[in-house]
Design an enzyme around this catalytic site. Structure first.
Site, PDB file in Angstrom:
ATOM      1  N   GLU A 174       0.814  -1.223   0.000  1.00 27.11           N
ATOM      2  CA  GLU A 174       0.000   0.000   0.000  1.00 27.11           C
ATOM      3  C   GLU A 174       0.847   1.272   0.000  1.00 27.11           C
ATOM      4  O   GLU A 174       0.344   2.358   0.262  1.00 27.11           O
ATOM      5  CB  GLU A 174      -0.936  -0.011   1.203  1.00 27.11           C
ATOM      6  CG  GLU A 174      -1.888  -1.199   1.218  1.00 27.11           C
ATOM      7  CD  GLU A 174      -3.124  -1.008   0.358  1.00 27.11           C
ATOM      8  OE1 GLU A 174      -3.711   0.080   0.382  1.00 27.11           O
ATOM      9  OE2 GLU A 174      -3.512  -1.968  -0.346  1.00 27.11           O
ATOM     10  N   HIS A 250      -4.454   1.794   7.429  1.00 28.39           N
ATOM     11  CA  HIS A 250      -3.045   2.038   7.114  1.00 28.39           C
ATOM     12  C   HIS A 250      -2.330   2.537   8.365  1.00 28.39           C
ATOM     13  O   HIS A 250      -2.962   3.132   9.259  1.00 28.39           O
ATOM     14  CB  HIS A 250      -2.886   3.109   6.016  1.00 28.39           C
ATOM     15  CG  HIS A 250      -3.298   2.665   4.665  1.00 28.39           C
ATOM     16  ND1 HIS A 250      -3.997   3.475   3.805  1.00 28.39           N
ATOM     17  CD2 HIS A 250      -3.098   1.502   3.997  1.00 28.39           C
ATOM     18  CE1 HIS A 250      -4.228   2.833   2.678  1.00 28.39           C
ATOM     19  NE2 HIS A 250      -3.698   1.634   2.765  1.00 28.39           N
ATOM     20  N   CYS A 369      -2.627  11.536   3.517  1.00 31.61           N
ATOM     21  CA  CYS A 369      -2.979  10.685   2.378  1.00 31.61           C
ATOM     22  C   CYS A 369      -2.704  11.379   1.056  1.00 31.61           C
ATOM     23  O   CYS A 369      -2.423  10.718   0.052  1.00 31.61           O
ATOM     24  CB  CYS A 369      -4.458  10.303   2.439  1.00 31.61           C
ATOM     25  SG  CYS A 369      -4.865   9.064   3.681  1.00 31.61           S
TER      26      CYS A 369
END
Length: 445
Positions: A174, A250, A369
Site C-alpha cells: 500500500e 493504514h 494521504c
C-alpha cells in the site's frame, strides 16, 4: 548542498465521487452514495499546497489518473462505444462501474514507497509503485502510477524506478502509507520503518479478524531489497491487529514521523517496547523523540474520526517543526486539547496549522494521504520536471484549469453520462500540457 523534504500532492481528479468502495475505511463507508463536489475537492487540495509553500516548503504536484478506466471495463466484457460500455456497466454491474470511476489516485501516500539517496546502495532515489491488490478500484492504478512518476522524476542519474510488486495478495503493498523514515537530518542515512498488517506465509503471526490487513511483511521486505537498503537501517513493525479491526486500515491513520520525531498512538503497534528499542538502536547517536499518545487521552475512535495521525509533520526552513492537521482535529474538543496543550508544550512540534480538506476526508483521506514525501538535495530537485513544482504561477493556472473543467456536483447516477468521459479527457489532455508530462494517458495515443 542543501537537503530537504518535498511533498508531492496528488491532484484530485474530475470524477471524485463517494461510492463507499473501501471496506475497512470508516469514512469511506460512512459517506457512501453522498453527492460529491469534484471542483471543491480539487481546489481544497490546491489550497493545501499553497499553504505549504507559504510556510516556506518546496511543494510538488502529481497528475490524477484517467477515469473511467474504460479499458478495464472492456476487459470485463462490456463492448461497443464508450457510451454503450457505460450503459451496460451501469445496468449490469454498477459497483464495477463505480470502481472504474474512482478518483482514489488523489491519495498519493499510496502511490509508491520512496527511499532517498542517503539510504540506498547506489546513491539514487528509489521509487516502487504500490500494487494495491486489496481493493479492486485501487489495483487499477500501479502501471499508470509508474508512468506518472517517470514523467516527474525523469533523470536516471538521480532516480531509480522499479515495477510494482506481483499482483498477488501475498505481496500486498500500500505504499508510503505504511512507511516512515526517521533521521537526524534529511541528507544523512536514516532508519526506514516498514509497517505491515500480516504475514502472507507465516500464519502463526497475529492478524486482524474483522477488516483486512492490506500490507504484508513479505511486500515490505521485497521493497527494502529492491531499494538496496542496509539491514541495519530498516525496521519491520507489525501493526496491532486490534486497531486494524477498529478502522485503522493504514499505519498513517495511527502513526506519523518526521526526522527525529515519531508520533504514534499507544495501540499502534504490536510489541511496542521492543519496536522502540530496535528503532533507537538503529538510529544511533542523536536525540530521538517518541511521542506516544495514551488511549486514556485519545481513544482510537477519536484518532480515526479526526485523523489526528493522518497529519503531516514538517521541518520548516527555520528548523521549527509544524503539524498540518485537518479541521476535523480542531473541531474535536479532545483532539484540539491534546494538540494545543500536550503536543505543543511537550514536544519539538511547536506549531499546528489546520486545513480544510473535507471533500477528501469524507472519502477517507486526510492531509497525509494526499502527499508523497521525497527527501532530496539541490541537485536532485533540479532534475525534477520543473512544471510539476508549485509556484504562484502554476497555482493560478491549475486553479483556472479546475474551474474550466470540473463539475461542482457529482452523484453515482452521473457516472453513466458519456459527457463525463469527454470532460475528463479534455481536462487531462490540457493538464499534460500544463505539467509538461507528454502523452502519458491511453486516450492520447
Amino acid at each position: 548542498m542543501k537537503h530537504f523534504e518535498v511533498n508531492f500532492d496528488g491532484l484530485v481528479g474530475p470524477t471524485h465521487n463517494y461510492a463507499g468502495l473501501s471496506y475497512g475505511n470508516v469514512a469511506s463507508q460512512s459517506n457512501a452514495h453522498a453527492i460529491s463536489n469534484p471542483q471543491e475537492a480539487a481546489k481544497q487540495g490546491l489550497l493545501k499546497m499553497k499553504a505549504l509553500t507559504e510556510l516556506g516548503m518546496t511543494q510538488g504536484v502529481l497528475a490524477p489518473q484517467e477515469r473511467p478506466d474504460l479499458a478495464t471495463l472492456r476487459r470485463l466484457g462490456f463492448t461497443g462505444s464508450d457510451g454503450r460500455v457505460l450503459e451496460q456497466a451501469a445496468k449490469q454491474a454498477p459497483a464495477v462501474l463505480a470502481a472504474c470511476y474512482s478518483a482514489s489516485s488523489m491519495w498519493t501516500a499510496n502511490a509508491a514507497t520512496v527511499s532517498p539517496s542517503a539510504d540506498t546502495q547506489d546513491g539514487r532515489i528509489h521509487f516502487t509503485p504500490a500494487n494495491l491488490t486489496n481493493k479492486f478500484h485501487r489495483s487499477l492504478e500501479p502501471d499508470m502510477t509508474g508512468r506518472i512518476l517517470r514523467a516527474v522524476f525523469n533523470n536516471e542519474r538521480y532516480f531509480s524506478h522499479h515495477r510494482h510488486l506481483p499482483d498477488n495478495d501475498h505481496f500486498g503493498d500500500e505504499g508510503a502509507a505504511n512507511h516512515t523514515r526517521l533521521c537526524r537530518a534529511y541528507g544523512e542515512a536514516g532508519v526506514e520503518l516498514f509497517v505491515y498488517g500480516r504475514s502472507a506465509f507465516d500464519h502463526a503471526r497475529p492478524a486482524p479478524q474483522r477488516y483486512p490487513a492490506r500490507q504484508t511483511l513479505e511486500a515490505s521486505q521485497a521493497i527494502a531489497r529492491l531499494h538496496g537498503l542496509d539491514d541495519e537501517n530498516v525496521v519491520f513493525i507489525q501493526q496491532n491487529p486490534a486497531v486494524i479491526d477498529q478502522g485503522v486500515f493504514h499505519n498513517d491513520v495511527i502513526a506519523v514521523g518526521n526526522q527525529n520525531v515519531l508520533l504514534f498512538h499507544q495501540q499502534a503497534f504490536l510489541n511496542t517496547a521492543e519496536v522502540l528499542a530496535d528503532i533507537r538502536h538503529k538510529f544511533g547517536e542523536g536525540e530521538l523523540h517518541f511521542i506516544e499518545v495514551p488511549t486514556a487521552e485519545v481513544s482510537v475512535r477519536d484518532a480515526v474520526t479526526s485523523y489526528l495521525f493522518n497529519t503531516q509533520i514538517l521541518t520548516l526552513p527555520n528548523g521549527d517543526m509544524a503539524l498540518i492537521a485537518p479541521t476535523e482535529c480542531r473541531d474535536n474538543p479532545t483532539i484540539a486539547h491534546y494538540l494545543e496543550t500536550r503536543l505543543r508544550n511537550d514536544t519539538p512540534i511547536s506549531q499546528v496549522h489546520y486545513l480544510d480538506v473535507k471533500q477528501s476526508m469524507r472519502n477517507g483521506g486526510g492531509p497525509a494521504c494526499l502527499r508523497l514525501r521525497v527527501a532530496m538535495n539541490d541537485e536532485e530537485l533540479a532534475a525534477v520536471n520543473p512544471a510539476c513544482l508549485i509556484n504562484d504561477r502554476q497555482l493560478t493556472r491549475l486553479d483556472q484549469w479546475i474551474t474550466r473543467h470540473y463539475r461542482d456536483r457529482l452523484s453515482l447516477d452521473d457516472l453513466r453520462d458519456p459527457a463525463l468521459v469527454e470532460e475528463s479527457r479534455c481536462a487531462l489532455d490540457e493538464l499534460t500540457q500544463i505539467l509538461k508530462l507528454g502523452a502519458i494517458y491511453p486516450f492520447q495515443r
